[in-house]
Design a protein around this motif. Structure first.
Motif, PDB file in Angstrom:
ATOM      1  N   PRO A  24      -1.666 -30.555  35.946  1.00 24.21           N
ATOM      2  CA  PRO A  24      -0.836 -31.552  35.251  1.00 24.21           C
ATOM      3  C   PRO A  24       0.010 -30.936  34.143  1.00 24.21           C
ATOM      4  CG  PRO A  24      -3.161 -31.813  34.697  1.00 24.21           C
ATOM      5  CD  PRO A  24      -3.101 -30.823  35.802  1.00 24.21           C
ATOM      6  N   LEU A  25       1.253 -31.364  34.074  1.00 22.14           N
ATOM      7  CA  LEU A  25       2.140 -30.961  32.989  1.00 22.14           C
ATOM      8  C   LEU A  25       1.907 -31.902  31.820  1.00 22.14           C
ATOM      9  CD1 LEU A  25       4.465 -29.216  31.907  1.00 22.14           C
ATOM     10  CD2 LEU A  25       6.057 -30.867  32.933  1.00 22.14           C
ATOM     11  N   LEU A  26       1.542 -31.343  30.668  1.00 22.86           N
ATOM     12  CA  LEU A  26       1.194 -32.150  29.503  1.00 22.86           C
ATOM     13  C   LEU A  26       2.397 -32.460  28.624  1.00 22.86           C
ATOM     14  CD1 LEU A  26      -2.056 -30.212  28.579  1.00 22.86           C
ATOM     15  CD2 LEU A  26      -1.900 -32.374  29.828  1.00 22.86           C
ATOM     16  N   GLY A  27       3.370 -31.576  28.597  1.00 23.02           N
ATOM     17  CA  GLY A  27       4.531 -31.796  27.749  1.00 23.02           C
ATOM     18  C   GLY A  27       5.443 -30.590  27.746  1.00 23.02           C
ATOM     19  N   VAL A  28       6.582 -30.739  27.063  1.00 23.43           N
ATOM     20  CA  VAL A  28       7.579 -29.674  26.936  1.00 23.43           C
ATOM     21  C   VAL A  28       7.963 -29.574  25.466  1.00 23.43           C
ATOM     22  CG1 VAL A  28       9.814 -28.801  27.685  1.00 23.43           C
ATOM     23  CG2 VAL A  28       8.472 -30.257  29.216  1.00 23.43           C
ATOM     24  N   PRO A  45       6.154 -36.111  27.640  1.00 19.85           N
ATOM     25  CA  PRO A  45       6.732 -36.019  26.292  1.00 19.85           C
ATOM     26  C   PRO A  45       7.499 -34.717  26.075  1.00 19.85           C
ATOM     27  CG  PRO A  45       4.490 -36.855  26.179  1.00 19.85           C
ATOM     28  CD  PRO A  45       4.705 -36.421  27.597  1.00 19.85           C
ATOM     29  N   VAL A  46       8.628 -34.833  25.372  1.00 17.79           N
ATOM     30  CA  VAL A  46       9.477 -33.679  25.078  1.00 17.79           C
ATOM     31  C   VAL A  46       9.707 -33.619  23.575  1.00 17.79           C
ATOM     32  CG1 VAL A  46      11.683 -32.534  25.488  1.00 17.79           C
ATOM     33  CG2 VAL A  46      10.636 -33.904  27.312  1.00 17.79           C
ATOM     34  N   ARG A  47       9.525 -32.430  23.026  1.00 14.28           N
ATOM     35  CA  ARG A  47       9.716 -32.217  21.588  1.00 14.28           C
ATOM     36  C   ARG A  47      10.783 -31.147  21.388  1.00 14.28           C
ATOM     37  NH1 ARG A  47       7.320 -28.571  17.952  1.00 14.28           N
ATOM     38  NH2 ARG A  47       7.047 -29.346  15.832  1.00 14.28           N
ATOM     39  N   PHE A  48      11.803 -31.474  20.575  1.00 12.31           N
ATOM     40  CA  PHE A  48      12.874 -30.533  20.258  1.00 12.31           C
ATOM     41  C   PHE A  48      12.733 -30.093  18.803  1.00 12.31           C
ATOM     42  CE2 PHE A  48      14.686 -33.155  23.638  1.00 12.31           C
ATOM     43  CZ  PHE A  48      15.285 -32.205  24.465  1.00 12.31           C
ATOM     44  N   THR A  49      12.858 -28.785  18.576  1.00 12.77           N
ATOM     45  CA  THR A  49      12.858 -28.257  17.213  1.00 12.77           C
ATOM     46  C   THR A  49      14.186 -27.566  16.942  1.00 12.77           C
ATOM     47  OG1 THR A  49      10.467 -27.901  17.187  1.00 12.77           O
ATOM     48  CG2 THR A  49      11.759 -26.642  15.607  1.00 12.77           C
ATOM     49  N   LEU A  91       1.352 -26.731  29.104  1.00 11.31           N
ATOM     50  CA  LEU A  91       2.417 -27.027  28.151  1.00 11.31           C
ATOM     51  C   LEU A  91       3.491 -25.970  28.301  1.00 11.31           C
ATOM     52  CD1 LEU A  91       3.444 -28.687  25.619  1.00 11.31           C
ATOM     53  CD2 LEU A  91       2.494 -26.802  24.256  1.00 11.31           C
ATOM     54  N   LEU A  92       4.736 -26.406  28.507  1.00 14.69           N
ATOM     55  CA  LEU A  92       5.869 -25.489  28.565  1.00 14.69           C
ATOM     56  C   LEU A  92       6.488 -25.371  27.180  1.00 14.69           C
ATOM     57  CD1 LEU A  92       7.567 -26.737  31.867  1.00 14.69           C
ATOM     58  CD2 LEU A  92       6.370 -24.553  31.544  1.00 14.69           C
ATOM     59  N   ALA A 146      12.659 -24.524  31.083  1.00 18.82           N
ATOM     60  CA  ALA A 146      11.510 -25.387  30.801  1.00 18.82           C
ATOM     61  C   ALA A 146      11.798 -26.834  31.206  1.00 18.82           C
ATOM     62  CB  ALA A 146      11.141 -25.313  29.326  1.00 18.82           C
ATOM     63  N   LEU A 147      12.956 -27.328  30.855  1.00 17.77           N
ATOM     64  CA  LEU A 147      13.307 -28.714  31.179  1.00 17.77           C
ATOM     65  C   LEU A 147      13.506 -28.888  32.681  1.00 17.77           C
ATOM     66  CD1 LEU A 147      15.746 -29.314  28.198  1.00 17.77           C
ATOM     67  CD2 LEU A 147      13.492 -30.364  28.493  1.00 17.77           C
TER      68      LEU A 147
END
Length: 318
Positions: A149-153, A228-232, A120-121, A131-132
């Motif tokens: 495997p990359l799980l998400g960002v 999947p990408v999550r922005f905060t 996870l990045l 990261a992106l």
């Protein structure tokens, strides 16, 4: 680095990675007594260092300690141009160069360490560009496949459109506006500002110039991301626009990725240095838990008939 002053917390130690001949310093925390469930790689923002994710202002605020206590390996890296690489890269690297260097370092790390189910990045501010970009490189099947495997960002404090004039950016010729970094003083423990001074680093010149190109470069990067990408966005995020129109523009190019946008209350731009750090980090690791759950469900065998190991259970619904 001395042992953690927080009683019972997993140890955090200094490490140096080989980024294809470029030394990358950082901090590492491993889960006690077992192999990690996954690897969390954390990337700091402009003018900061890996310690951004290891706040010592109060117990419980460190992402490294929290992640390791929940069974993850957590690696916070000084990005190219910072820390051990600053002498080798006095001007820094452009985004493509940073991506290549980071992938080489992570491949070396993966050869020497168990990385569990994948990677996870996690990134803050200008580290989100790296990261992106790294996610895009891994999604395209290029160098870095050995990382796993990359799980998400999961990124905070970055978007597509700046909310300030170029001269106000860190590393520019203009005066740095510290309140844009911190927001309201009440969001931070009293020691956060003193300890935060120890984390500050010069912004490499190449990075300072290139951030102005991010709005134009972002769509091509985003279009190659397949995880999947999550922005905060912090309640008082003031460097980047995050109004509804800006968010729509941010998400549109992520055509091959599922996305999520969340708001972190009671926080300024430097979320991981404030009182909200633990709440934010728990949400980051919850995002990782969901990625592991989805991966396990996909990989689980499909039952095509009655399972002899399952026993009938009568349930009284009255």
């Amino acid at each position: 680095m001395p042992p953690s002053p927080h009683s019972g917390a997993p140890a955090v130690r200094a490490v140096t990675l080989d980024g294809g001949g470029i030394p990358l310093s950082g901090l590492l925390a491993l889960p006690p007594g077992g192999a990690p469930r996954a690897l969390v790689v954390a990337l700091h923002g402009a003018g900061m260092s890996a310690g951004y994710f290891d706040s010592r202002a109060r117990p419980g605020l460190s992402l490294l300690e929290l992640g390791a206590s929940l069974g993850y390996a957590v690696l916070a890296v000084d990005r190219p141009g910072y820390g051990a690489s600053a002498a080798v890269l006095p001007e820094g690297q452009d985004l493509a160069g940073q991506t290549t260097t980071l992938l080489a370092a992570l491949e070396g790390f993966a050869r020497a360490h168990d990385t569990g189910a994948g990677l996870l990045l996690v990134a803050h501010s200008n580290g989100g560009r790296l990261a992106l970009s790294t996610a895009a490189a891994l999604g395209a099947g290029g160098p870095g496949a050995a990382v796993g495997p990359l799980l998400g960002v999961d990124v905070s404090g970055i978007a597509r459109r700046l909310a300030v004039e170029p001269g106000a950016l860190p590393g520019s010729a203009g005066r740095v506006q510290w309140r844009r970094h911190w927001g309201a003083l009440r969001f931070y423990p009293p020691d956060a500002f003193r300890l935060g001074q120890e984390l500050l680093r010069p912004v490499p010149a190449v990075e300072a110039r290139e951030i102005l190109e991010w709005p134009a470069a972002y769509p091509a990067v985003a279009a190659r991301i397949r995880v999947p990408v999550r922005f905060t966005f912090a309640e008082q995020e003031q460097w980047w626009r995050h109004d509804p129109d800006a968010v729509e523009e941010l998400l549109a190019p992520l055509s091959m990725a599922s996305t999520e946008v969340v708001r972190q209350p009671d926080a300024g731009h430097n979320i991981s240095l404030g009182w909200a750090a633990r709440a934010y980090h728990l949400r980051v690791l919850s995002f990782l838990e969901e990625r592991l759950l989805a991966r396990n469900v996909v990989r689980a065998p499909v039952l095509t008939g009655p399972d002899p190991d399952l026993k009938k259970v009568d349930v009284d619904l009255t």
